[in-house]
Design a protein around this motif. Sequence first.
Motif, PDB file in Angstrom:
ATOM      1  N   PRO A  99      40.983 -54.097 -11.000  1.00 46.82           N
ATOM      2  CA  PRO A  99      42.294 -53.492 -10.751  1.00 46.82           C
ATOM      3  C   PRO A  99      43.381 -54.248 -11.509  1.00 46.82           C
ATOM      4  O   PRO A  99      43.167 -55.389 -11.958  1.00 46.82           O
ATOM      5  CB  PRO A  99      42.484 -53.660  -9.237  1.00 46.82           C
ATOM      6  N   PRO A 100      44.581 -53.648 -11.641  1.00 47.85           N
ATOM      7  CA  PRO A 100      45.648 -54.286 -12.420  1.00 47.85           C
ATOM      8  C   PRO A 100      45.998 -55.713 -11.978  1.00 47.85           C
ATOM      9  O   PRO A 100      46.276 -56.556 -12.819  1.00 47.85           O
ATOM     10  CB  PRO A 100      46.839 -53.358 -12.214  1.00 47.85           C
ATOM     11  N   THR A 143      44.365 -58.767  -9.961  1.00 52.98           N
ATOM     12  CA  THR A 143      43.192 -59.289  -9.254  1.00 52.98           C
ATOM     13  C   THR A 143      43.051 -60.780  -9.555  1.00 52.98           C
ATOM     14  O   THR A 143      43.265 -61.205 -10.690  1.00 52.98           O
ATOM     15  CB  THR A 143      41.910 -58.528  -9.641  1.00 52.98           C
ATOM     16  N   PRO A 144      42.696 -61.576  -8.541  1.00 55.02           N
ATOM     17  CA  PRO A 144      42.562 -63.017  -8.768  1.00 55.02           C
ATOM     18  C   PRO A 144      41.192 -63.436  -9.320  1.00 55.02           C
ATOM     19  O   PRO A 144      41.018 -64.581  -9.708  1.00 55.02           O
ATOM     20  CB  PRO A 144      42.779 -63.605  -7.373  1.00 55.02           C
ATOM     21  N   VAL A 145      40.230 -62.509  -9.342  1.00 52.00           N
ATOM     22  CA  VAL A 145      38.881 -62.849  -9.806  1.00 52.00           C
ATOM     23  C   VAL A 145      38.225 -61.658 -10.502  1.00 52.00           C
ATOM     24  O   VAL A 145      38.623 -60.516 -10.308  1.00 52.00           O
ATOM     25  CB  VAL A 145      37.957 -63.295  -8.634  1.00 52.00           C
ATOM     26  N   ALA A 146      37.205 -61.957 -11.280  1.00 56.57           N
ATOM     27  CA  ALA A 146      36.338 -60.939 -11.874  1.00 56.57           C
ATOM     28  C   ALA A 146      34.906 -61.446 -11.737  1.00 56.57           C
ATOM     29  O   ALA A 146      34.664 -62.652 -11.802  1.00 56.57           O
ATOM     30  CB  ALA A 146      36.690 -60.713 -13.336  1.00 56.57           C
ATOM     31  N   GLY A 147      33.978 -60.551 -11.515  1.00 55.15           N
ATOM     32  CA  GLY A 147      32.572 -60.927 -11.359  1.00 55.15           C
ATOM     33  C   GLY A 147      31.821 -60.791 -12.674  1.00 55.15           C
ATOM     34  O   GLY A 147      32.180 -59.986 -13.529  1.00 55.15           O
ATOM     35  N   PRO A 167      41.569 -64.537 -13.984  1.00 51.77           N
ATOM     36  CA  PRO A 167      41.450 -64.016 -15.354  1.00 51.77           C
ATOM     37  C   PRO A 167      42.838 -63.794 -15.967  1.00 51.77           C
ATOM     38  O   PRO A 167      43.800 -63.493 -15.265  1.00 51.77           O
ATOM     39  CB  PRO A 167      40.695 -62.702 -15.177  1.00 51.77           C
ATOM     40  N   SER A 168      42.921 -63.946 -17.273  1.00 55.70           N
ATOM     41  CA  SER A 168      44.199 -63.833 -17.981  1.00 55.70           C
ATOM     42  C   SER A 168      44.730 -62.402 -18.039  1.00 55.70           C
ATOM     43  O   SER A 168      45.913 -62.207 -18.278  1.00 55.70           O
ATOM     44  CB  SER A 168      44.062 -64.394 -19.400  1.00 55.70           C
ATOM     45  N   HIS A 169      43.857 -61.428 -17.820  1.00 64.09           N
ATOM     46  CA  HIS A 169      44.263 -60.019 -17.850  1.00 64.09           C
ATOM     47  C   HIS A 169      43.236 -59.185 -17.095  1.00 64.09           C
ATOM     48  O   HIS A 169      42.096 -59.620 -16.919  1.00 64.09           O
ATOM     49  CB  HIS A 169      44.404 -59.531 -19.299  1.00 64.09           C
ATOM     50  N   PRO A 170      43.637 -57.983 -16.653  1.00 65.66           N
ATOM     51  CA  PRO A 170      42.661 -57.098 -16.007  1.00 65.66           C
ATOM     52  C   PRO A 170      41.600 -56.670 -17.025  1.00 65.66           C
ATOM     53  O   PRO A 170      41.907 -56.476 -18.203  1.00 65.66           O
ATOM     54  CB  PRO A 170      43.497 -55.894 -15.567  1.00 65.66           C
ATOM     55  N   GLN A 174      31.884 -52.864 -17.772  1.00 69.00           N
ATOM     56  CA  GLN A 174      31.487 -51.526 -17.367  1.00 69.00           C
ATOM     57  C   GLN A 174      32.516 -50.993 -16.373  1.00 69.00           C
ATOM     58  O   GLN A 174      33.448 -51.695 -16.005  1.00 69.00           O
ATOM     59  CB  GLN A 174      30.084 -51.567 -16.759  1.00 69.00           C
ATOM     60  N   GLY A 175      32.338 -49.759 -15.916  1.00 68.74           N
ATOM     61  CA  GLY A 175      33.271 -49.147 -14.980  1.00 68.74           C
ATOM     62  C   GLY A 175      33.334 -49.895 -13.657  1.00 68.74           C
ATOM     63  O   GLY A 175      32.445 -50.683 -13.328  1.00 68.74           O
ATOM     64  N   MET A 176      34.387 -49.639 -12.866  1.00 63.32           N
ATOM     65  CA  MET A 176      34.591 -50.353 -11.596  1.00 63.32           C
ATOM     66  C   MET A 176      33.420 -50.224 -10.633  1.00 63.32           C
ATOM     67  O   MET A 176      33.107 -51.152  -9.932  1.00 63.32           O
ATOM     68  CB  MET A 176      35.880 -49.888 -10.918  1.00 63.32           C
TER      69      MET A 176
END
Length: 167
Positions: free
Chosen positions: A42-43, A45-49, A118-121, A147-149
């Motif tokens: 999402p626009p 977010t504090p994390v990405a997997g 992350p530095s950007h979505p 990939q998609g959400m």
Amino acid sequence: MISARALSAAFLALAVSISPAVGHDFQAGSITINHPWSRATPPVTPVAGGYLTLTNDGDIADRLVSISSPLSERVEIHESAVSNGVASMRPVQNGVVIGAGETIEFQPGGMHIMFMKPSHPLKEGERFAAKLTFERAGTVEVEFVVQGMGAGPATTNEHDGHEEPAQ
């Protein structure tokens, strides 16, 4: 009759169309890193997997000791578990051992990589770099495909497209 030029163009088109499937596995010593991927975020977010599969084709165990990426401030390996009906997630201490002949899957709901701040979505179709450091095999640069959400682990047939989730 087909001209040599037309035949060459056809072979070039075929090679380009299949090259992503060949180019998305990485090697560090006896460790194969298969299909590093992430989900769009999402626009705000504090994390990405991050997810991938590690296979040790060697005769000696190795250990994934750290991961880094210019995408985020820090990267951690996490493990999800359900105990007494309660889901929890915690950082993995001391890395992940990949035994000789063993395959370890990093996937949603299990062991996974957390890209913190992350530095950007992340957007579907994007790619980003990361470095995996192994105790024996050393450091290898890999590329994660976003990939998609709602994406899940790709199957072998979906490996080259990266856009369809497994059913």
